[in-house]
Design a protein around this motif. Structure first.
Motif, PDB file in Angstrom:
ATOM      1  N   SER A  66       0.932  -1.225  -0.056  1.00 44.31           N
ATOM      2  CA  SER A  66       0.043  -0.090   0.200  1.00 44.31           C
ATOM      3  C   SER A  66       1.036   1.189   0.072  1.00 44.31           C
ATOM      4  O   SER A  66       1.899   1.404   0.797  1.00 44.31           O
ATOM      5  CB  SER A  66      -0.858   0.005   1.147  1.00 44.31           C
ATOM      6  N   ILE A  67       0.655   2.088  -0.756  1.00 41.21           N
ATOM      7  CA  ILE A  67       1.317   3.400  -1.027  1.00 41.21           C
ATOM      8  C   ILE A  67       0.405   4.640  -0.759  1.00 41.21           C
ATOM      9  O   ILE A  67      -0.807   4.581  -1.394  1.00 41.21           O
ATOM     10  CB  ILE A  67       1.953   3.621  -2.329  1.00 41.21           C
ATOM     11  N   GLY A  68       0.814   5.372   0.049  1.00 32.68           N
ATOM     12  CA  GLY A  68       0.127   6.830   0.013  1.00 32.68           C
ATOM     13  C   GLY A  68       0.920   8.070  -0.258  1.00 32.68           C
ATOM     14  O   GLY A  68       2.066   8.038  -0.215  1.00 32.68           O
ATOM     15  N   PHE A  69       0.180   8.769  -1.168  1.00 36.87           N
ATOM     16  CA  PHE A  69       0.966   9.649  -1.970  1.00 36.87           C
ATOM     17  C   PHE A  69       0.041  10.985  -1.531  1.00 36.87           C
ATOM     18  O   PHE A  69      -0.638  11.463  -2.157  1.00 36.87           O
ATOM     19  CB  PHE A  69       0.901   9.465  -3.450  1.00 36.87           C
ATOM     20  N   PHE A  70       0.824  11.915  -0.866  1.00 35.30           N
ATOM     21  CA  PHE A  70       0.421  13.396  -0.647  1.00 35.30           C
ATOM     22  C   PHE A  70       1.002  14.271  -1.611  1.00 35.30           C
ATOM     23  O   PHE A  70       2.302  14.314  -1.843  1.00 35.30           O
ATOM     24  CB  PHE A  70       0.711  13.765   0.793  1.00 35.30           C
ATOM     25  N   ASN A  71       0.045  14.790  -2.557  1.00 38.04           N
ATOM     26  CA  ASN A  71       0.665  15.926  -3.467  1.00 38.04           C
ATOM     27  C   ASN A  71      -0.443  16.927  -3.784  1.00 38.04           C
ATOM     28  O   ASN A  71      -1.460  16.828  -3.430  1.00 38.04           O
ATOM     29  CB  ASN A  71       1.021  14.981  -4.751  1.00 38.04           C
ATOM     30  N   GLN A  72       0.036  18.036  -4.608  1.00 37.58           N
ATOM     31  CA  GLN A  72      -0.850  18.940  -4.833  1.00 37.58           C
ATOM     32  C   GLN A  72      -2.304  18.538  -5.795  1.00 37.58           C
ATOM     33  O   GLN A  72      -3.027  19.261  -5.548  1.00 37.58           O
ATOM     34  CB  GLN A  72      -0.165  20.016  -5.984  1.00 37.58           C
ATOM     35  N   ASP A  73      -2.140  17.536  -6.339  1.00 37.30           N
ATOM     36  CA  ASP A  73      -3.196  16.988  -7.270  1.00 37.30           C
ATOM     37  C   ASP A  73      -4.482  16.772  -6.334  1.00 37.30           C
ATOM     38  O   ASP A  73      -5.651  16.557  -6.897  1.00 37.30           O
ATOM     39  CB  ASP A  73      -2.875  15.780  -8.007  1.00 37.30           C
ATOM     40  N   LEU A  74      -4.235  16.481  -5.123  1.00 30.36           N
ATOM     41  CA  LEU A  74      -5.265  16.078  -4.193  1.00 30.36           C
ATOM     42  C   LEU A  74      -6.280  17.072  -3.985  1.00 30.36           C
ATOM     43  O   LEU A  74      -7.443  16.870  -3.736  1.00 30.36           O
ATOM     44  CB  LEU A  74      -4.594  15.628  -2.828  1.00 30.36           C
ATOM     45  N   LEU A  75      -5.909  18.375  -4.410  1.00 32.71           N
ATOM     46  CA  LEU A  75      -6.838  19.527  -4.254  1.00 32.71           C
ATOM     47  C   LEU A  75      -8.056  19.289  -5.012  1.00 32.71           C
ATOM     48  O   LEU A  75      -9.102  20.071  -4.914  1.00 32.71           O
ATOM     49  CB  LEU A  75      -6.008  20.817  -4.369  1.00 32.71           C
ATOM     50  N   SER A  76      -7.987  18.559  -6.115  1.00 28.05           N
ATOM     51  CA  SER A  76      -9.281  18.452  -7.087  1.00 28.05           C
ATOM     52  C   SER A  76     -10.312  17.877  -6.311  1.00 28.05           C
ATOM     53  O   SER A  76     -11.350  17.961  -6.639  1.00 28.05           O
ATOM     54  CB  SER A  76      -8.651  17.653  -8.182  1.00 28.05           C
ATOM     55  N   PHE A  77     -10.220  17.205  -5.192  1.00 25.14           N
ATOM     56  CA  PHE A  77     -11.111  16.636  -4.406  1.00 25.14           C
ATOM     57  C   PHE A  77     -12.273  17.534  -3.684  1.00 25.14           C
ATOM     58  O   PHE A  77     -11.840  18.781  -3.350  1.00 25.14           O
ATOM     59  CB  PHE A  77     -10.497  15.923  -3.219  1.00 25.14           C
ATOM     60  N   GLU A  78     -13.463  17.230  -4.013  1.00 22.21           N
ATOM     61  CA  GLU A  78     -14.375  18.493  -3.245  1.00 22.21           C
ATOM     62  C   GLU A  78     -15.689  17.478  -2.335  1.00 22.21           C
ATOM     63  O   GLU A  78     -15.824  16.516  -3.129  1.00 22.21           O
ATOM     64  CB  GLU A  78     -15.350  19.098  -4.738  1.00 22.21           C
ATOM     65  N   THR A  79     -16.081  18.040  -1.691  1.00 23.41           N
ATOM     66  CA  THR A  79     -17.100  17.448  -0.839  1.00 23.41           C
ATOM     67  C   THR A  79     -17.769  18.307   0.297  1.00 23.41           C
ATOM     68  O   THR A  79     -17.049  19.447   0.610  1.00 23.41           O
ATOM     69  CB  THR A  79     -16.655  15.990  -0.087  1.00 23.41           C
ATOM     70  N   ASP A  80     -18.874  18.240   0.702  1.00 28.12           N
ATOM     71  CA  ASP A  80     -19.577  19.003   1.531  1.00 28.12           C
ATOM     72  C   ASP A  80     -19.554  18.256   3.005  1.00 28.12           C
ATOM     73  O   ASP A  80     -20.079  18.901   3.827  1.00 28.12           O
ATOM     74  CB  ASP A  80     -21.129  19.512   1.179  1.00 28.12           C
ATOM     75  N   ASP A  81     -18.963  17.077   3.073  1.00 30.62           N
ATOM     76  CA  ASP A  81     -18.694  16.418   4.355  1.00 30.62           C
ATOM     77  C   ASP A  81     -17.983  17.079   5.150  1.00 30.62           C
ATOM     78  O   ASP A  81     -17.104  17.699   4.801  1.00 30.62           O
ATOM     79  CB  ASP A  81     -18.182  15.348   3.894  1.00 30.62           C
ATOM     80  N   SER A  82     -18.255  17.005   6.381  1.00 33.36           N
ATOM     81  CA  SER A  82     -17.481  17.465   7.494  1.00 33.36           C
ATOM     82  C   SER A  82     -16.013  17.067   7.176  1.00 33.36           C
ATOM     83  O   SER A  82     -15.632  15.886   6.693  1.00 33.36           O
ATOM     84  CB  SER A  82     -17.878  16.993   8.911  1.00 33.36           C
ATOM     85  N   ILE A  83     -14.813  17.830   7.843  1.00 37.65           N
ATOM     86  CA  ILE A  83     -13.745  17.387   7.933  1.00 37.65           C
ATOM     87  C   ILE A  83     -13.293  16.120   8.743  1.00 37.65           C
ATOM     88  O   ILE A  83     -12.579  15.117   8.224  1.00 37.65           O
ATOM     89  CB  ILE A  83     -12.657  18.307   7.968  1.00 37.65           C
ATOM     90  N   LEU A  84     -14.145  15.728   9.631  1.00 42.67           N
ATOM     91  CA  LEU A  84     -14.014  14.668  10.467  1.00 42.67           C
ATOM     92  C   LEU A  84     -14.263  13.473   9.725  1.00 42.67           C
ATOM     93  O   LEU A  84     -13.621  12.366   9.579  1.00 42.67           O
ATOM     94  CB  LEU A  84     -14.701  14.723  11.643  1.00 42.67           C
ATOM     95  N   SER A  85     -15.362  13.662   8.688  1.00 39.79           N
ATOM     96  CA  SER A  85     -15.878  12.364   7.977  1.00 39.79           C
ATOM     97  C   SER A  85     -14.863  12.267   6.653  1.00 39.79           C
ATOM     98  O   SER A  85     -14.648  10.922   6.541  1.00 39.79           O
ATOM     99  CB  SER A  85     -17.270  12.782   7.435  1.00 39.79           C
ATOM    100  N   VAL A  86     -14.318  13.209   6.279  1.00 38.16           N
ATOM    101  CA  VAL A  86     -13.359  13.114   5.133  1.00 38.16           C
ATOM    102  C   VAL A  86     -12.169  12.378   5.877  1.00 38.16           C
ATOM    103  O   VAL A  86     -11.590  11.320   5.076  1.00 38.16           O
ATOM    104  CB  VAL A  86     -12.872  14.416   4.534  1.00 38.16           C
ATOM    105  N   GLY A  87     -11.742  12.565   7.015  1.00 36.09           N
ATOM    106  CA  GLY A  87     -10.533  11.874   7.672  1.00 36.09           C
ATOM    107  C   GLY A  87     -10.951  10.498   7.778  1.00 36.09           C
ATOM    108  O   GLY A  87     -10.041   9.802   7.705  1.00 36.09           O
ATOM    109  N   MET A  88     -11.937  10.323   8.296  1.00 34.16           N
ATOM    110  CA  MET A  88     -12.442   9.019   8.688  1.00 34.16           C
ATOM    111  C   MET A  88     -12.515   7.892   7.333  1.00 34.16           C
ATOM    112  O   MET A  88     -12.415   6.716   7.695  1.00 34.16           O
ATOM    113  CB  MET A  88     -13.613   8.897   9.451  1.00 34.16           C
ATOM    114  N   THR A  89     -12.786   8.695   6.419  1.00 34.39           N
ATOM    115  CA  THR A  89     -12.882   7.648   5.238  1.00 34.39           C
ATOM    116  C   THR A  89     -11.421   7.047   4.926  1.00 34.39           C
ATOM    117  O   THR A  89     -11.452   5.955   4.131  1.00 34.39           O
ATOM    118  CB  THR A  89     -12.852   8.433   3.717  1.00 34.39           C
TER     119      THR A  89
END
Length: 654
Positions: A66-89
Motif C-alpha cells: 500500500s502506497i500513500g501519496f500526498f501531493n498538490q493534485d489532491l486539491l481536485s477533491f471536493e465534498t460538503d462532508d465534514s472534515i472529520l468525515s473526510v478524515g475517517m474515510t
C-alpha cells in the motif's frame, strides 16, 4: 525490500528524467528526495506510485503493497462532508462494517435467527479488530495535531481554503498507515506547531517514508537517507541533510582529485604517443598506449553545482533610529480578537522573525505595520522610512500584460538587463522564460516575480510574508545571503526554521493578543523556550527527609528540601542572628513549597477542563478557562523563580 527500481530510464517527451537509475526502498527507511526544481522529483514519485511506466528497467513491489501519496493534485477533491468525515474515510473497511452492523441490528429487532446472530458476532469481532471503536477519536486527534480546533471538525470540507484542505487530506493519508508514505512538500501547508507535531508522529511511523521538501530543518530531523536526483542520476547518501552536505563535499573533492590525476596520466601518454608514434622501434608501444587511452573510463570533472549569484540590496535613504511604533493596538475580526491593547517598536537594524501558529494574526500584524490594515490604536511611522511589502495578496499588483523581464524593469531599480536576468535565474526563470507574460504564470511563479521585485527595490524597510514558499534550497540560500548583506531592517513571517535561524536577530510571537519580543536568534529562542518549559515543571517533592541530612549534605539538589543546615562545629560560637535569619528563610521556603503545590493542583484541574471537548462549545467559558490557565502558568513561573532564588540563599547561609 518493499520497492526496487532497477536500472530504470524514463523520458518526458524529448527530456530524460532518469537514466539507468536504481533505488531500493526497505522498511524503516526515512528518505529525503532532493534536487533542483524541475529535475523531476515529483515525476519519480509518480513512477513509484505506478502512474507512469518506465521505458527501460523495472519497478518491482512486494505483493499487496500500500502506497500513500500526498501531493498538490489532491486539491481536485471536493465534498460538503465534514472534515472529520473526510478524515475517517481512511477507515473504509471499518466504516463499511459499521453500516453492516447497523443494518443487522435493525433486522434483529424483528428476526433473531441463529445465522443472523452469527453474522452480527462476526462483524462485531472484525470491527473491533480494525479498532473501529477508536476511529473517530484517532481522526480527531490527528486533525487537531495538524492545527484544527475541536469546533472545526464538524465544518464542511469545502468551507476551508486550499492549505487547510491539504491538511485534511494529509491527516487521511496518515490514518491509512500505508506501507510507503510519500510526502511532496508537506510543510508548505503547515505552521510551526503542526510541523513539530508531524515530526513527532513520523518518528514513530511503522512504514517507510519518502519526503520531498525544501525545509532543511524538517529533513535534518526526519530522514536517515538522502537520494539526490541530479543530472538524470540517483545519488544515494546515508544520514540526514547535514550529513549529505558533508558527504557530498567529500565525494566532490575525491572526484576532482581523481580527475586531475587521470588528466595528468592522459597528458603523459599523449606526449609519449606524439613523440614515438613515428619511430619504428617504439611504434608498437605507442599504438598500445593509444588503445589504452581509447578504452580508458574517463572521470568527469566536478561541475560547479547550482550557480550562486550574488544579489545586493540597494538602500536609497538612511532612516531614523525608530522605523515604526505601535501603541495600544487592538484588532478584531468579528468575535475573534487577534491583537488586544498591545504595542511594539521596530528600530533601525532590527531583523525580526514573526513566528507562531496559523490564525494568530501574523499577516494581519504585518499589514498593520505597513499601514494597510485598519485597527484601533496608534501606528507612528519613522523618519525617512521607505517600505517594500512582499505578500501573497500583493501578486495582483503585478502588471498582467507585462513580460517578466519587463515587470522587473518597471520597478525603476536602474539595473541592467543582464543583472535582472541573472536575478531571475536565481528565481528559476531561465532563457526565454523571462519573456513569459505575467498573466500566464502560476501562483508560485507570480510569487517568485513579486519577490524578485522586492529584492531590487531601494527600500530600507522590508515586510516579507512567507518569502521562501515556491523556492528551492539554492534560491532560499541566495535570499539568506542577500538578507545577510542588506543594510536595512525587516520583519518577516516564515515557517522555514532554517531560514529564520539564518536571518533573524529578534523573535516576535503573538501570545493572547500581545506581541511578545525575544531579543536573540531563533536557536537562542528555542533554548529559552525549553528552559521556560522546564521551569514550569513542578519541583520533585521531598521524600520525608525534611529536617534530616540523610546520606550526607545533599543541598545541591532539589530532590530534598534544603532546610537541613549543618550543625555548627563542636565548640564554635552560635550566631543567633544568623540562626534567626536561617529559620526565617526556612519558613518562607516552606510557604513557597505549599504555594507551588496548590498551583500545581490548580494547573492540573484547568488542564483537565481544557482537555474536555464540551468546553469548546461554550465560547465564553472557554475564554475564561484559557485566561485562568495562562494566569496560573505565569504565577507558577514567578513562584518557581522565587523558590530557586530562596534555595540558593539557604545554601549560601549554611
Amino acid at each position: 525490500m518493499l520497492i526496487a527500481l532497477q536500472d530504470i530510464t524514463f523520458e518526458f517527451g524529448a527530456r530524460t528524467i532518469v537514466e539507468d537509475a536504481s533505488w531500493h526502498i526497505v522498511p524503516g527507511d526515512r528518505v529525503g528526495l532532493i534536487g533542483l526544481n524541475g529535475t523531476g522529483k515529483s515525476t519519480l514519485l509518480r513512477i513509484i506510485n505506478g502512474e507512469y511506466s518506465v521505458s527501460k528497467g523495472s519497478v518491482n513491489k512486494i505483493r499487496n503493497l500500500s502506497i500513500g501519496f500526498f501531493n498538490q493534485d489532491l486539491l481536485s477533491f471536493e465534498t460538503d462532508d465534514s472534515i472529520l468525515s473526510v478524515g475517517m474515510t481512511a477507515f473504509a473497511e471499518a466504516l463499511e462494517l459499521e453500516k453492516d452492523i447497523e443494518r443487522i441490528t435493525k433486522e434483529l429487532e424483528h428476526n433473531q435467527t441463529e445465522a443472523l446472530l452469527h453474522e452480527f458476532s462476526d462483524k462485531l469481532h472484525a470491527f473491533e479488530a480494525l479498532d473501529g471503536y477508536n476511529m473517530r477519536h484517532r481522526t480527531a486527534q490527528v486533525l487537531e495535531g495538524l492545527g484544527f480546533s475541536t469546533a472545526d471538525l464538524e465544518r464542511p470540507y469545502n468551507e476551508f481554503s486550499g492549505g487547510w484542505r491539504m491538511r485534511v487530506l494529509l491527516a487521511k493519508l496518515i490514518l491509512q498507515q500505508p506501507d510507503v508514505l510519500m510526502l511532496d512538500e508537506p510543510t508548505n501547508h503547515l505552521d510551526l506547531p503542526s510541523i513539530e507535531w508531524l515530526e513527532k508522529y513520523l518518528q514513530g511511523y511503522a512504514g517507510a517514508v519518502i519526503i520531498v521538501s525544501h525545509d532543511r530543518y524538517f529533513l535534518d530531523r526526519m530522514v536517515n537517507k538522502i537520494v539526490e536526483l541530479y543530472q538524470q542520476q540517483l545519488h544515494h547518501y546515508t544520514g540526514n541533510y547535514e550529513d549529505y552536505e558533508q558527504e557530498k563535499e567529500l565525494r566532490r573533492e575525491m572526484q576532482q582529485r581523481a580527475y586531475e590525476n587521470q588528466q595528468e596520466y592522459i597528458r603523459q601518454q599523449e606526449r609519449f604517443i606524439e613523440r614515438f608514434k613515428a619511430k619504428a622501434t617504439k611504434a608498437a608501444q605507442a599504438q598500445s598506449a593509444m588503445k589504452r587511452l581509447e578504452k580508458l573510463d574517463r572521470v568527469e570533472q566536478v561541475d560547479g553545482g547550482p550557480s550562486r549569484i550574488r544579489i545586493n540590496f540597494n538602500v536609497d535613504k538612511v532612516p531614523g533610529k525608530i522605523l515604526c511604533t505601535l501603541q495600544d493596538v487592538s484588532k478584531k475580526f468579528g468575535d475573534i480578537t487577534v491583537l488586544e491593547h498591545t504595542g511594539a517598536e521596530i528600530d533601525r537594524g532590527d531583523k525580526i522573525a514573526l513566528i507562531g501558529a496559523n490564525g494568530k494574526g501574523k499577516s494581519t500584524l504585518l499589514r498593520i505595520i505597513a499601514g494597510t490594515e485598519p485597527m484601533e490604536g496608534n501606528r507612528i511611522p519613522g523618519h525617512n522610512v521607505v517600505t517594500s511589502f512582499y505578500a501573497q495578496h500583493q501578486l495582483e499588483a503585478l502588471h498582467m500584460d507585462y513580460e517578466i523581464l519587463e515587470e522587473l524593469k518597471s520597478a525603476g531599480s536602474g539595473r541592467t538587463e543582464l543583472e535582472l536576468r541573472s536575478l531571475l535565474g536565481c528565481f528559476l526563470f531561465t532563457g526565454d522564460d523571462v519573456f513569459k507574460k505575467i498573466r500566464i504564470l502560476s501562483g508560485g511563479e507570480k510569487a517568485r516575480v513579486a519577490l524578485a521585485k522586492t529584492i531590487i527595490s531601494q527600500a530600507n524597510f522590508l515586510l516579507l510574508d512567507e518569502p521562501t514558499n515556491h523556492l528551492d534550497m539554492n534560491s532560499v540560500q541566495m535570499l539568506i545571503d542577500a538578507l545577510g548583506k542588506y543594510e536595512g531592517s525587516y520583519v518577516l513571517v516564515s515557517h522555514d526554521r532554517y531560514f529564520v535561524s539564518q536571518t533573524a536577530n529578534k523573535i516576535w510571537e503573538i501570545v493572547n493578543g500581545e506581541i511578545k519580543e525575544f531579543k536573540g536568534t531563533y536557536a537562542e529562542w528555542e533554548e529559552w523556550k525549553k528552559r521556560q518549559a522546564a521551569a514550569a515543571q513542578p519541583p520533585k517533592p521531598a521524600k520525608g527527609e525534611k529536617g534530616k541530612n540523610k546520606g550526607g549534605n545533599n543541598a545541591g539538589s532539589q530532590d530534598s528540601a534544603p532546610a537541613t543546615a549543618s550543625a555548627p562545629a563542636k565548640g564554635a560560637p552560635i550566631n543567633k542572628e544568623a540562626q534567626k535569619e536561617q529559620q526565617k528563610l526556612q519558613r518562607q521556603f516552606q510557604q513557597l513549597e505549599d504555594t507551588l503545590a496548590r498551583l500545581n493542583e490548580k494547573k492540573a484541574a484547568l488542564e483537565a477542563t481544557l482537555g474536555n471537548p464540551d468546553l469548546y462549545g461554550d465560547k465564553d467559558k472557554f475564554r475564561q478557562t484559557e485566561a485562568d490557565y495562562q494566569q496560573v502558568l505565569q504565577e507558577h513561573a514567578r513562584t518557581n523563580q522565587q523558590y530557586e532564588e530562596l534555595f540558593e540563599k539557604l545554601i549560601n547561609n549554611e
